[in-house]
Design a protein around this motif. Structure first.
Motif, PDB file in Angstrom:
ATOM      1  N   VAL A 138      59.407  13.003  56.134  1.00 40.02           N
ATOM      2  CA  VAL A 138      59.930  11.641  56.076  1.00 40.02           C
ATOM      3  C   VAL A 138      59.512  10.836  57.297  1.00 40.02           C
ATOM      4  O   VAL A 138      59.731   9.623  57.355  1.00 40.02           O
ATOM      5  N   ASP A 139      58.902  11.480  58.294  1.00 35.07           N
ATOM      6  CA  ASP A 139      58.435  10.787  59.498  1.00 35.07           C
ATOM      7  C   ASP A 139      56.936  10.507  59.486  1.00 35.07           C
ATOM      8  O   ASP A 139      56.463   9.584  60.149  1.00 35.07           O
ATOM      9  N   GLY A 140      56.175  11.328  58.773  1.00 35.08           N
ATOM     10  CA  GLY A 140      54.728  11.157  58.785  1.00 35.08           C
ATOM     11  C   GLY A 140      54.043  12.237  57.983  1.00 35.08           C
ATOM     12  O   GLY A 140      54.666  12.907  57.159  1.00 35.08           O
ATOM     13  N   LEU A 141      52.747  12.421  58.232  1.00 32.44           N
ATOM     14  CA  LEU A 141      52.004  13.431  57.506  1.00 32.44           C
ATOM     15  C   LEU A 141      50.834  13.950  58.331  1.00 32.44           C
ATOM     16  O   LEU A 141      50.387  13.302  59.281  1.00 32.44           O
ATOM     17  N   MET A 142      50.376  15.137  57.972  1.00 28.32           N
ATOM     18  CA  MET A 142      49.168  15.700  58.559  1.00 28.32           C
ATOM     19  C   MET A 142      48.104  15.670  57.482  1.00 28.32           C
ATOM     20  O   MET A 142      48.355  16.063  56.339  1.00 28.32           O
ATOM     21  N   ILE A 143      46.909  15.185  57.844  1.00 26.17           N
ATOM     22  CA  ILE A 143      45.845  15.068  56.857  1.00 26.17           C
ATOM     23  C   ILE A 143      44.583  15.754  57.352  1.00 26.17           C
ATOM     24  O   ILE A 143      44.387  15.947  58.554  1.00 26.17           O
ATOM     25  N   ASN A 144      43.740  16.109  56.398  1.00 19.13           N
ATOM     26  CA  ASN A 144      42.453  16.724  56.699  1.00 19.13           C
ATOM     27  C   ASN A 144      41.341  15.856  56.129  1.00 19.13           C
ATOM     28  O   ASN A 144      41.380  15.479  54.954  1.00 19.13           O
ATOM     29  N   LEU A 145      40.366  15.505  56.960  1.00 15.43           N
ATOM     30  CA  LEU A 145      39.184  14.776  56.523  1.00 15.43           C
ATOM     31  C   LEU A 145      37.988  15.712  56.555  1.00 15.43           C
ATOM     32  O   LEU A 145      37.847  16.511  57.483  1.00 15.43           O
ATOM     33  N   ALA A 146      37.126  15.610  55.559  1.00 14.54           N
ATOM     34  CA  ALA A 146      36.002  16.538  55.445  1.00 14.54           C
ATOM     35  C   ALA A 146      34.964  16.330  56.537  1.00 14.54           C
ATOM     36  O   ALA A 146      34.241  17.255  56.899  1.00 14.54           O
ATOM     37  N   GLU A 147      34.894  15.099  57.082  1.00 14.30           N
ATOM     38  CA  GLU A 147      33.886  14.812  58.097  1.00 14.30           C
ATOM     39  C   GLU A 147      34.502  14.712  59.487  1.00 14.30           C
ATOM     40  O   GLU A 147      35.714  14.558  59.631  1.00 14.30           O
ATOM     41  N   GLU A 169      51.080   0.624  57.188  1.00 13.66           N
ATOM     42  CA  GLU A 169      50.579   0.958  58.516  1.00 13.66           C
ATOM     43  C   GLU A 169      51.015   2.355  58.943  1.00 13.66           C
ATOM     44  O   GLU A 169      52.113   2.805  58.616  1.00 13.66           O
ATOM     45  N   ILE A 170      50.124   2.991  59.685  1.00 16.39           N
ATOM     46  CA  ILE A 170      50.411   4.337  60.169  1.00 16.39           C
ATOM     47  C   ILE A 170      49.770   4.505  61.543  1.00 16.39           C
ATOM     48  O   ILE A 170      48.745   3.887  61.842  1.00 16.39           O
ATOM     49  N   LYS A 171      50.395   5.317  62.390  1.00 20.10           N
ATOM     50  CA  LYS A 171      49.912   5.513  63.755  1.00 20.10           C
ATOM     51  C   LYS A 171      49.340   6.915  63.923  1.00 20.10           C
ATOM     52  O   LYS A 171      49.949   7.900  63.505  1.00 20.10           O
ATOM     53  N   VAL A 172      48.158   6.993  64.523  1.00 19.79           N
ATOM     54  CA  VAL A 172      47.535   8.285  64.812  1.00 19.79           C
ATOM     55  C   VAL A 172      48.209   8.879  66.044  1.00 19.79           C
ATOM     56  O   VAL A 172      48.154   8.311  67.133  1.00 19.79           O
ATOM     57  N   MET A 173      48.855  10.033  65.876  1.00 21.76           N
ATOM     58  CA  MET A 173      49.555  10.686  66.983  1.00 21.76           C
ATOM     59  C   MET A 173      48.651  11.673  67.720  1.00 21.76           C
ATOM     60  O   MET A 173      48.762  11.853  68.925  1.00 21.76           O
ATOM     61  N   TRP A 174      47.770  12.331  66.971  1.00 16.28           N
ATOM     62  CA  TRP A 174      46.830  13.271  67.573  1.00 16.28           C
ATOM     63  C   TRP A 174      45.687  13.526  66.597  1.00 16.28           C
ATOM     64  O   TRP A 174      45.807  13.273  65.397  1.00 16.28           O
ATOM     65  N   ALA A 179      37.187  23.980  62.313  1.00 17.07           N
ATOM     66  CA  ALA A 179      36.064  24.911  62.416  1.00 17.07           C
ATOM     67  C   ALA A 179      34.923  24.545  61.476  1.00 17.07           C
ATOM     68  O   ALA A 179      33.766  24.887  61.732  1.00 17.07           O
ATOM     69  N   ASP A 180      35.244  23.853  60.372  1.00 15.56           N
ATOM     70  CA  ASP A 180      34.201  23.477  59.408  1.00 15.56           C
ATOM     71  C   ASP A 180      33.720  22.043  59.617  1.00 15.56           C
ATOM     72  O   ASP A 180      33.270  21.378  58.683  1.00 15.56           O
ATOM     73  N   SER A 181      33.841  21.551  60.862  1.00 12.86           N
ATOM     74  CA  SER A 181      33.354  20.216  61.255  1.00 12.86           C
ATOM     75  C   SER A 181      34.121  19.078  60.593  1.00 12.86           C
ATOM     76  O   SER A 181      33.592  17.975  60.435  1.00 12.86           O
ATOM     77  N   GLY A 182      35.347  19.338  60.220  1.00 12.68           N
ATOM     78  CA  GLY A 182      36.204  18.288  59.694  1.00 12.68           C
ATOM     79  C   GLY A 182      37.126  17.765  60.784  1.00 12.68           C
ATOM     80  O   GLY A 182      36.960  18.071  61.970  1.00 12.68           O
ATOM     81  N   THR A 183      38.131  16.979  60.378  1.00 13.67           N
ATOM     82  CA  THR A 183      39.067  16.393  61.333  1.00 13.67           C
ATOM     83  C   THR A 183      40.490  16.494  60.803  1.00 13.67           C
ATOM     84  O   THR A 183      40.749  16.138  59.648  1.00 13.67           O
ATOM     85  N   LEU A 184      41.384  16.990  61.633  1.00 13.62           N
ATOM     86  CA  LEU A 184      42.814  16.985  61.326  1.00 13.62           C
ATOM     87  C   LEU A 184      43.463  15.835  62.079  1.00 13.62           C
ATOM     88  O   LEU A 184      43.184  15.632  63.265  1.00 13.62           O
TER      89      LEU A 184
END
Length: 205
Positions: A138-147, A169-174, A179-184
């Motif tokens: 309810v506070d946010g989410l963790m996402i995975n991007l392939a690139e 709107e959403i704020k990037v916290m970290w 390992a597979d060259s993606g981004t969390l």
């Protein structure tokens, strides 16, 4: 002596927990526990629920969210049996996607994070990128991007997540490379009511 070697060992206990069923949180008392599931009793303040109420809650899905603070267990379980007794209701739950919170992160984060893999879009560096969620709260989410994408913590952007009907709107916290060259990315909602997101329990105690 007659031993049923095929039945998992069940430990008797009286531990408190929470389930998320019918878009509401319910307090439960665990009566016994095995490696495959638990037998849970709905607390007295929910004893007014009947079999019909439970059936209606489970009609869409028999999978519910379960949190056992004392054992630091959280995740999903399936309701496989409902017993209506004279003054209480017993639920037989089988573990489906449970996680042992070894570092007690759930307590530190204050709210429950539900494991969920679903697509969405986020605007980064002027371009919309598709993502897949790792978990949602309810506070946010963790996402995975392939690139691999360079993004600074503190950046505010916009996103769309159709599965839960969320956008804005959403704020990037970290951010973290995988390992597979993606981004969390760890994201926090901005200007959004955080007390109730349909389908996501808060489990805040």
């Amino acid at each position: 002596m007659n031993l049923d070697l095929n039945r998992p060992y069940r430990k008797k206990l009286m531990t408190q927990g929470l389930i998320y069923m019918g878009e509401e949180e319910h307090e439960i008392t665990l009566k016994d526990l095995s490696l495959t599931g638990v037998l849970a009793e709905l607390k007295p303040d929910h004893a007014s629920l009947g079999i019909k109420d439970i059936f209606n809650m489970l009609s869409a899905s028999t999978t519910i969210d379960l949190y056992i603070p004392e054992m630091r267990l959280a995740g999903e379980a399936e309701v496989v049996r409902v017993d209506m007794l004279s003054d209480h209701i017993l639920l037989a739950l089988e573990f489906r996607n449970m996680v042992y919170d070894v570092d007690n992160q759930l307590h530190k984060r204050k709210v429950y994070r539900k494991n969920m893999s679903a697509p969405g879009k986020i605007l980064l560096n002027g371009v919309y990128h598709e993502f897949t969620t790792v978990n949602v709260s309810v506070d946010g989410l963790m996402i995975n991007l392939a690139e691999s994408i360079a993004v600074e913590a503190g950046e505010i952007t916009v996103f769309e997540f159709e599965r839960l009907g969320l956008e804005g709107e959403i704020k990037v916290m970290w951010s973290e490379r995988t390992a597979d060259s993606g981004t969390l990315l760890g994201l926090q909602y901005m200007h959004m009511e955080k007390t109730a997101i349909k389908g996501i329990p808060r489990f805040e105690r």
